[in-house]
Design a protein around this motif. Structure first.
Motif, PDB file in Angstrom:
ATOM      1  N   VAL A  67       0.863  -1.171   0.000  1.00 44.34           N
ATOM      2  CA  VAL A  67       0.000   0.000   0.000  1.00 44.34           C
ATOM      3  C   VAL A  67       0.908   1.232   0.000  1.00 44.34           C
ATOM      4  O   VAL A  67       1.820   1.321   0.815  1.00 44.34           O
ATOM      5  N   GLN A  68       0.651   2.154  -0.907  1.00 41.01           N
ATOM      6  CA  GLN A  68       1.495   3.349  -1.019  1.00 41.01           C
ATOM      7  C   GLN A  68       0.775   4.550  -0.393  1.00 41.01           C
ATOM      8  O   GLN A  68       0.014   5.251  -1.058  1.00 41.01           O
ATOM      9  N   LEU A  69       1.014   4.739   0.895  1.00 42.78           N
ATOM     10  CA  LEU A  69       0.417   5.870   1.601  1.00 42.78           C
ATOM     11  C   LEU A  69       1.479   6.638   2.390  1.00 42.78           C
ATOM     12  O   LEU A  69       1.158   7.401   3.293  1.00 42.78           O
ATOM     13  N   ASP A  70       2.747   6.425   2.024  1.00 44.24           N
ATOM     14  CA  ASP A  70       3.865   7.004   2.776  1.00 44.24           C
ATOM     15  C   ASP A  70       3.773   8.523   2.900  1.00 44.24           C
ATOM     16  O   ASP A  70       4.146   9.097   3.924  1.00 44.24           O
ATOM     17  N   ILE A  75      -0.334   7.351  11.281  1.00 46.37           N
ATOM     18  CA  ILE A  75      -0.148   6.543  12.493  1.00 46.37           C
ATOM     19  C   ILE A  75      -1.135   5.382  12.491  1.00 46.37           C
ATOM     20  O   ILE A  75      -2.215   5.473  11.898  1.00 46.37           O
ATOM     21  N   ASP A  76      -0.758   4.291  13.115  1.00 49.14           N
ATOM     22  CA  ASP A  76      -1.675   3.185  13.402  1.00 49.14           C
ATOM     23  C   ASP A  76      -1.804   3.088  14.916  1.00 49.14           C
ATOM     24  O   ASP A  76      -0.811   3.242  15.640  1.00 49.14           O
ATOM     25  N   LYS A 107      -5.389   2.504   9.835  1.00 49.28           N
ATOM     26  CA  LYS A 107      -5.730   1.464  10.807  1.00 49.28           C
ATOM     27  C   LYS A 107      -5.666   0.084  10.161  1.00 49.28           C
ATOM     28  O   LYS A 107      -6.312  -0.176   9.150  1.00 49.28           O
ATOM     29  N   HIS A 108      -4.850  -0.783  10.736  1.00 44.55           N
ATOM     30  CA  HIS A 108      -4.721  -2.174  10.296  1.00 44.55           C
ATOM     31  C   HIS A 108      -5.463  -3.035  11.312  1.00 44.55           C
ATOM     32  O   HIS A 108      -5.138  -3.002  12.498  1.00 44.55           O
ATOM     33  N   LEU A 185       3.150   0.277   6.224  1.00 41.36           N
ATOM     34  CA  LEU A 185       4.383   0.661   6.926  1.00 41.36           C
ATOM     35  C   LEU A 185       4.256   2.074   7.499  1.00 41.36           C
ATOM     36  O   LEU A 185       5.035   2.978   7.152  1.00 41.36           O
ATOM     37  N   PRO A 186       3.274   2.306   8.378  1.00 38.78           N
ATOM     38  CA  PRO A 186       3.052   3.667   8.878  1.00 38.78           C
ATOM     39  C   PRO A 186       4.279   4.206   9.594  1.00 38.78           C
ATOM     40  O   PRO A 186       5.016   3.467  10.242  1.00 38.78           O
TER      41      PRO A 186
END
Length: 331
Positions: A67-70, A75-76, A107-108, A185-186
């Motif tokens: 997932v590309q949200l860098d 935060i998670d 959120k994972h 990878l938050p």
């Protein structure tokens, strides 16, 4: 696998690379279910090492759906589960409180394993449709500051061990991996754990990565800041014990945080919190966890400042509006 098992039975530990290769082989079906069960059993008899945990984590992250949200630097907020307290969805409510305060959250989560309702249960109760479509997840981040990643859609390698885990019916080291393998990878993470040895294990593990973190544990066994007693917070810089009173919040009792008997009960409590109509104890627990999450992202802000931001998110209706928009985008 026979040589690996003999090594472990002789109380030796795996190196990080070795652990990574073993989990990759498990995911590819190279070992029998009996061999995998034997491996899992080793870690029921002794604690997993940081090197082993990092190796297993490396394997799962390499095999994840990326997932590309860098660019959002999110935060998670997550708990390990396993505390046996059956609390309402404190970390999930905290995620929407933090997002409502203007901070990005990824959120994972999954269905409840040790409680009536996990994050995915609450999402489904509100009609949310899970996706691993990166464009849809980015849209959710852009329009309401939060995206939800339903773990089974992103960690296909875990399917290989699902039958063994179900047959064993006990908590295994795979449960410990969940908080470490958010596929986005938050950059930041607030993690709650149910005992002090885990607090130290995760702290050391995070220090092997670039994640900015806080690991929290309430000393009476909650895997979050419960405000039922003192709680410890560990970061890369220090460990500190707080009392509820020291952060300006009231103590509560175990019954105050109960999540009910059904997912519907938990969803009702969740809604009451975001509507700012929950009990003081329920609101305070969410505010406390939200505040320490904000502090991870912005350590220059004091805890009282972070608490004020979390309260404002709920009291102003911002958290509620964020969740409403999230449902519109993800249903």
């Amino acid at each position: 696998m026979k040589q690996i098992l003999y090594k472990l039975f002789e109380h030796q530990c795996l190196g990080r690379t070795e652990a990574r290769e073993i989990l990759q082989n498990i995911a590819q079906g190279k070992y029998s279910e009996a061999q995998v069960a034997s491996l899992i059993t080793v870690y029921l008899m002794r604690n997993i090492t940081v090197e082993e945990l990092c190796g297993f984590r490396d394997a799962l992250l390499e095999m994840r759906v990326p997932v590309q949200l860098d660019d959002f630097a999110p935060i998670d907020i997550v708990g390990t589960g396993g505390d046996g307290k059956n609390t309402f969805n404190i970390s999930t409510a905290s995620c929407f409180t933090v997002a409502g305060a203007g901070f990005p959250v990824v959120k994972h989560g999954n269905y409840g394993a040790t409680s009536v309702s996990g994050a995915s249960n609450v999402m489904e109760q509100h009609g949310v449709k899970f996706t691993n479509n990166n464009d849809l997840l980015r849209r959710s981040m852009e329009q309401c500051n939060i995206a939800y990643l339903h773990a089974p859609l992103f960690n296909p390698a875990m399917k290989a061990v699902a039958p063994v885990r179900k047959a064993l019916g006990v908590r295994t080291f795979f449960n410990m991996l969940g908080p470490l393998v958010n596929p986005a990878l938050p950059k930041y993470q607030l993690l709650g754990v149910y005992n002090l040895p885990l607090l130290r294990l995760y702290s050391y593990t995070y220090q092997e990565s670039s994640t900015k973190f806080a690991v929290v544990h309430s000393l009476d066994g909650y895997d979050e800041i419960s405000l039922t007693t003192e709680f410890k917070v560990a970061t890369s810089n220090n460990e500190k014990i707080y009392t509820p009173e020291s952060i300006g919040l009231s103590r509560c009792t175990e019954s105050d945080l109960d999540g009910g008997n059904t997912p519907e009960d938990a969803a009702r409590i969740f809604d009451n919190i975001l509507n700012n109509k929950a009990t003081k104890a329920q609101i305070n627990a969410v505010v406390a966890n939200s505040a320490f999450a904000i502090n991870v992202m912005h350590p220059a802000k004091s805890i009282p400042e972070c608490i004020a931001l979390a309260k404002e998110s709920l009291e102003s209706g911002s958290a509620k509006a964020t969740f409403k928009k999230f449902i519109e985008l993800n249903s």
